[in-house]
Design a protein around this motif. Sequence first.
Motif, PDB file in Angstrom:
ATOM      1  N   MET A   1       0.852  -1.175   0.000  1.00  0.00           N
ATOM      2  CA  MET A   1       0.000   0.000   0.000  1.00  0.00           C
ATOM      3  C   MET A   1       0.895   1.234   0.000  1.00  0.00           C
ATOM      4  O   MET A   1       1.893   1.290   0.703  1.00  0.00           O
ATOM      5  N   ARG A   2       0.506   2.192  -0.815  1.00  0.00           N
ATOM      6  CA  ARG A   2       1.248   3.458  -0.933  1.00  0.00           C
ATOM      7  C   ARG A   2       0.396   4.586  -0.365  1.00  0.00           C
ATOM      8  O   ARG A   2      -0.836   4.529  -0.392  1.00  0.00           O
ATOM      9  N   MET A   3       1.059   5.615   0.117  1.00  0.00           N
ATOM     10  CA  MET A   3       0.376   6.767   0.681  1.00  0.00           C
ATOM     11  C   MET A   3       0.826   8.016  -0.065  1.00  0.00           C
ATOM     12  O   MET A   3       2.027   8.220  -0.278  1.00  0.00           O
ATOM     13  N   VAL A   4      -0.148   8.827  -0.488  1.00  0.00           N
ATOM     14  CA  VAL A   4       0.149  10.081  -1.180  1.00  0.00           C
ATOM     15  C   VAL A   4      -0.604  11.204  -0.471  1.00  0.00           C
ATOM     16  O   VAL A   4      -1.809  11.097  -0.245  1.00  0.00           O
ATOM     17  N   ARG A   5       0.109  12.256  -0.134  1.00  0.00           N
ATOM     18  CA  ARG A   5      -0.503  13.417   0.528  1.00  0.00           C
ATOM     19  C   ARG A   5      -0.778  14.486  -0.508  1.00  0.00           C
ATOM     20  O   ARG A   5       0.052  14.782  -1.361  1.00  0.00           O
ATOM     21  N   VAL A   6      -1.970  15.043  -0.423  1.00  0.00           N
ATOM     22  CA  VAL A   6      -2.398  16.109  -1.335  1.00  0.00           C
ATOM     23  C   VAL A   6      -2.863  17.291  -0.504  1.00  0.00           C
ATOM     24  O   VAL A   6      -3.597  17.118   0.474  1.00  0.00           O
ATOM     25  N   ARG A   7      -2.468  18.478  -0.888  1.00  0.00           N
ATOM     26  CA  ARG A   7      -2.954  19.697  -0.237  1.00  0.00           C
ATOM     27  C   ARG A   7      -3.922  20.368  -1.208  1.00  0.00           C
ATOM     28  O   ARG A   7      -3.578  20.637  -2.346  1.00  0.00           O
ATOM     29  N   LEU A   8      -5.136  20.586  -0.758  1.00  0.00           N
ATOM     30  CA  LEU A   8      -6.105  21.342  -1.547  1.00  0.00           C
ATOM     31  C   LEU A   8      -6.066  22.773  -1.037  1.00  0.00           C
ATOM     32  O   LEU A   8      -6.290  23.024   0.143  1.00  0.00           O
ATOM     33  N   THR A   9      -5.754  23.677  -1.924  1.00  0.00           N
ATOM     34  CA  THR A   9      -5.683  25.086  -1.564  1.00  0.00           C
ATOM     35  C   THR A   9      -6.737  25.845  -2.351  1.00  0.00           C
ATOM     36  O   THR A   9      -7.227  25.373  -3.373  1.00  0.00           O
ATOM     37  N   SER A  10      -7.062  27.016  -1.872  1.00  0.00           N
ATOM     38  CA  SER A  10      -8.044  27.818  -2.592  1.00  0.00           C
ATOM     39  C   SER A  10      -7.417  28.358  -3.872  1.00  0.00           C
ATOM     40  O   SER A  10      -6.265  28.767  -3.890  1.00  0.00           O
ATOM     41  N   ALA A  11      -8.191  28.315  -4.949  1.00  0.00           N
ATOM     42  CA  ALA A  11      -7.733  28.830  -6.230  1.00  0.00           C
ATOM     43  C   ALA A  11      -7.627  30.353  -6.144  1.00  0.00           C
ATOM     44  O   ALA A  11      -8.420  30.989  -5.451  1.00  0.00           O
ATOM     45  N   LEU A  56      -3.322   3.932  -1.507  1.00  0.00           N
ATOM     46  CA  LEU A  56      -3.575   3.225  -2.748  1.00  0.00           C
ATOM     47  C   LEU A  56      -2.832   1.901  -2.797  1.00  0.00           C
ATOM     48  O   LEU A  56      -1.718   1.788  -2.273  1.00  0.00           O
ATOM     49  N   SER A  57      -3.436   0.946  -3.457  1.00  0.00           N
ATOM     50  CA  SER A  57      -2.761  -0.289  -3.790  1.00  0.00           C
ATOM     51  C   SER A  57      -2.046  -0.035  -5.110  1.00  0.00           C
ATOM     52  O   SER A  57      -2.689   0.143  -6.145  1.00  0.00           O
ATOM     53  N   ALA A  58      -0.713   0.047  -5.050  1.00  0.00           N
ATOM     54  CA  ALA A  58       0.072   0.364  -6.247  1.00  0.00           C
ATOM     55  C   ALA A  58       1.419  -0.350  -6.151  1.00  0.00           C
ATOM     56  O   ALA A  58       1.959  -0.513  -5.059  1.00  0.00           O
ATOM     57  N   PRO A  59       1.971  -0.767  -7.300  1.00  0.00           N
ATOM     58  CA  PRO A  59       3.234  -1.496  -7.271  1.00  0.00           C
ATOM     59  C   PRO A  59       4.454  -0.635  -6.936  1.00  0.00           C
ATOM     60  O   PRO A  59       5.483  -1.161  -6.535  1.00  0.00           O
ATOM     61  N   SER A  60       4.337   0.692  -7.098  1.00  0.00           N
ATOM     62  CA  SER A  60       5.477   1.574  -6.822  1.00  0.00           C
ATOM     63  C   SER A  60       4.981   2.961  -6.437  1.00  0.00           C
ATOM     64  O   SER A  60       3.814   3.305  -6.675  1.00  0.00           O
ATOM     65  N   ASP A  61       5.881   3.749  -5.865  1.00  0.00           N
ATOM     66  CA  ASP A  61       5.534   5.128  -5.534  1.00  0.00           C
ATOM     67  C   ASP A  61       5.189   5.912  -6.800  1.00  0.00           C
ATOM     68  O   ASP A  61       4.257   6.711  -6.806  1.00  0.00           O
ATOM     69  N   ALA A  62       5.931   5.664  -7.858  1.00  0.00           N
ATOM     70  CA  ALA A  62       5.682   6.379  -9.114  1.00  0.00           C
ATOM     71  C   ALA A  62       4.291   6.082  -9.657  1.00  0.00           C
ATOM     72  O   ALA A  62       3.591   6.990 -10.114  1.00  0.00           O
ATOM     73  N   SER A  63       3.875   4.834  -9.604  1.00  0.00           N
ATOM     74  CA  SER A  63       2.541   4.499 -10.115  1.00  0.00           C
ATOM     75  C   SER A  63       1.451   5.064  -9.212  1.00  0.00           C
ATOM     76  O   SER A  63       0.388   5.458  -9.690  1.00  0.00           O
ATOM     77  N   ALA A  64       1.705   5.139  -7.900  1.00  0.00           N
ATOM     78  CA  ALA A  64       0.736   5.757  -6.987  1.00  0.00           C
ATOM     79  C   ALA A  64       0.590   7.241  -7.288  1.00  0.00           C
ATOM     80  O   ALA A  64      -0.526   7.759  -7.340  1.00  0.00           O
ATOM     81  N   LEU A  65       1.710   7.922  -7.507  1.00  0.00           N
ATOM     82  CA  LEU A  65       1.655   9.349  -7.853  1.00  0.00           C
ATOM     83  C   LEU A  65       0.936   9.575  -9.179  1.00  0.00           C
ATOM     84  O   LEU A  65       0.169  10.524  -9.322  1.00  0.00           O
ATOM     85  N   GLN A  66       1.172   8.691 -10.131  1.00  0.00           N
ATOM     86  CA  GLN A  66       0.498   8.807 -11.423  1.00  0.00           C
ATOM     87  C   GLN A  66      -1.013   8.620 -11.260  1.00  0.00           C
ATOM     88  O   GLN A  66      -1.800   9.372 -11.833  1.00  0.00           O
ATOM     89  N   ALA A  67      -1.427   7.645 -10.471  1.00  0.00           N
ATOM     90  CA  ALA A  67      -2.853   7.403 -10.244  1.00  0.00           C
ATOM     91  C   ALA A  67      -3.507   8.601  -9.568  1.00  0.00           C
ATOM     92  O   ALA A  67      -4.607   9.018  -9.943  1.00  0.00           O
ATOM     93  N   VAL A  68      -2.835   9.182  -8.585  1.00  0.00           N
ATOM     94  CA  VAL A  68      -3.381  10.353  -7.898  1.00  0.00           C
ATOM     95  C   VAL A  68      -3.444  11.536  -8.861  1.00  0.00           C
ATOM     96  O   VAL A  68      -4.421  12.295  -8.855  1.00  0.00           O
ATOM     97  N   GLY A  69      -2.451  11.685  -9.702  1.00  0.00           N
ATOM     98  CA  GLY A  69      -2.477  12.759 -10.693  1.00  0.00           C
ATOM     99  C   GLY A  69      -3.670  12.646 -11.632  1.00  0.00           C
ATOM    100  O   GLY A  69      -4.335  13.639 -11.937  1.00  0.00           O
ATOM    101  N   LEU A  70      -3.964  11.425 -12.075  1.00  0.00           N
ATOM    102  CA  LEU A  70      -5.119  11.212 -12.948  1.00  0.00           C
ATOM    103  C   LEU A  70      -6.426  11.480 -12.210  1.00  0.00           C
ATOM    104  O   LEU A  70      -7.355  12.067 -12.772  1.00  0.00           O
ATOM    105  N   LEU A  71      -6.498  11.062 -10.940  1.00  0.00           N
ATOM    106  CA  LEU A  71      -7.688  11.311 -10.135  1.00  0.00           C
ATOM    107  C   LEU A  71      -7.900  12.817  -9.957  1.00  0.00           C
ATOM    108  O   LEU A  71      -9.014  13.321 -10.125  1.00  0.00           O
TER     109      LEU A  71
END
Length: 89
Positions: A1-11, A56-71
């Motif tokens: 399992m991979r963990m990705v942190r996202v900050r949502l800021t006001s536009a 996320l269930s992802a094989p690597s950190d790079a693939s987790a970041l890519q999945a979050v980017g697409l989301l």
Amino acid sequence: MRMVRVRLTSAPGAHVSAMGPELIQDLLWAHAVPDDGLEHIRVRCAPQGMDVVLFLSAPSDASALQAVGLLLERLRGPLARHGYTGLVA
């Protein structure tokens, strides 16, 4: 399992709605697809927006970041309507 942190800021110049962490979590689940591998979400209020941690269930950190980017790309419009933009941290 991979963990990705996202900050949502006001536009810039946007009016941020009064939505809470629950709505952000619902938006994330509603726009996630099985290929994202999303397993768990934690959302908390932060001084300048929201802190989001995605597990996320992802094989690597790079693939987790890519999945979050697409989301986040799928969420761009809904988040903007509420005055937020997403940044992968």
